[in-house]
Motif scaffolding. Structure first.
Motif, short mmCIF file in Angstrom:
data_model
loop_
_atom_site.label_atom_id
_atom_site.label_comp_id
_atom_site.label_asym_id
_atom_site.label_seq_id
_atom_site.Cartn_x
_atom_site.Cartn_y
_atom_site.Cartn_z
N LEU A 109 1.69 1.24 -4.81
CA LEU A 109 0.96 2.41 -5.29
C LEU A 109 1.83 3.38 -6.08
O LEU A 109 1.30 4.23 -6.79
CB LEU A 109 0.30 3.14 -4.11
CG LEU A 109 -0.63 2.27 -3.27
CD1 LEU A 109 -1.20 3.07 -2.10
CD2 LEU A 109 -1.74 1.66 -4.10
N ILE B 201 -6.03 6.05 -7.12
CA ILE B 201 -6.03 4.60 -7.05
C ILE B 201 -7.04 4.18 -5.98
O ILE B 201 -7.04 4.73 -4.88
CB ILE B 201 -4.62 4.07 -6.71
CG1 ILE B 201 -3.68 4.36 -7.88
CG2 ILE B 201 -4.65 2.58 -6.39
CD1 ILE B 201 -2.24 4.03 -7.63
N ILE C 32 -4.97 8.32 -3.31
CA ILE C 32 -5.74 7.10 -3.20
C ILE C 32 -7.11 7.42 -2.60
O ILE C 32 -7.27 8.39 -1.86
CB ILE C 32 -5.05 6.02 -2.33
CG1 ILE C 32 -4.98 6.43 -0.87
CG2 ILE C 32 -3.68 5.67 -2.86
CD1 ILE C 32 -4.67 5.30 0.07
N ASP D 184 2.75 1.63 0.08
CA ASP D 184 2.60 2.83 -0.75
C ASP D 184 3.76 2.93 -1.74
O ASP D 184 3.55 3.10 -2.94
CB ASP D 184 2.54 4.08 0.13
CG ASP D 184 2.69 5.37 -0.67
OD1 ASP D 184 2.13 5.45 -1.77
OD2 ASP D 184 3.37 6.28 -0.19
#
Length: 152
Positions: free
Chosen positions: A141, A11, A37, A137
């Motif tokens: 995410l 991501i 990420i 997070d």
């Protein structure tokens, strides 16, 4: 501009933050992220917009899947950056999380009027700050499905 990580399936997160300490803490907190990420850092609002528009040395940078935006930035204020992002057909679908020291009701109301996706006031203590980044997070995410426009 600094980038951390190079995983093509990760991501893409753009952190727009002028405090080196907060950048370092955010980077450290994301090291334990549940997902991979690539963290890109813009230190002011003008640099953030150059990144998004692929201006100058940013021709080959990826489109962010999520933007973490401080409001109090040099060169171009975070409120201006938010307004530009959400007024742009190209960028309006990118979720923007306001992550700032301001707890002002006026800043909160204005950010939501400008279509921020959420507003988080940064805690001043280290443990609180790390918990906030971990919660980003955990939710943004790991739980939320982010738009991956322009990505294969």
């Amino acid at each position: 501009m600094e980038s951390i990580g190079t995983d093509a399936h990760a991501i893409e997160v753009l952190l727009v933050e002028d405090s080196p300490g907060d950048v370092r803490l955010t980077r450290e907190a994301f090291k334990d992220a549940k997902v991979h990420i690539n963290l890109h850092v813009a230190s002011d609002g003008a640099e953030a917009m150059a990144f998004l528009n692929h201006d100058g040395g940013y021709a080959n940078v990826p489109r962010p899947d999520l933007i973490l935006l401080d409001l109090n930035l040099p060169k171009k204020d975070g409120r201006e950056v938010l307004a530009e992002i959400k007024a742009s057909e190209a960028f309006m679908s990118i979720p923007v999380v306001i992550l700032t020291t301001s707890a002002s009701e006026a800043d909160i109301a204005r950010s939501y009027r400008l279509h921020a996706n959420c507003y988080i006031s940064k805690p001043v203590d280290l443990d609180g700050f790390l918990k906030v980044v971990h919660s980003i997070d955990n939710f943004w995410l790991s739980v939320v499905k982010l738009p991956r426009e322009g990505r294969a």
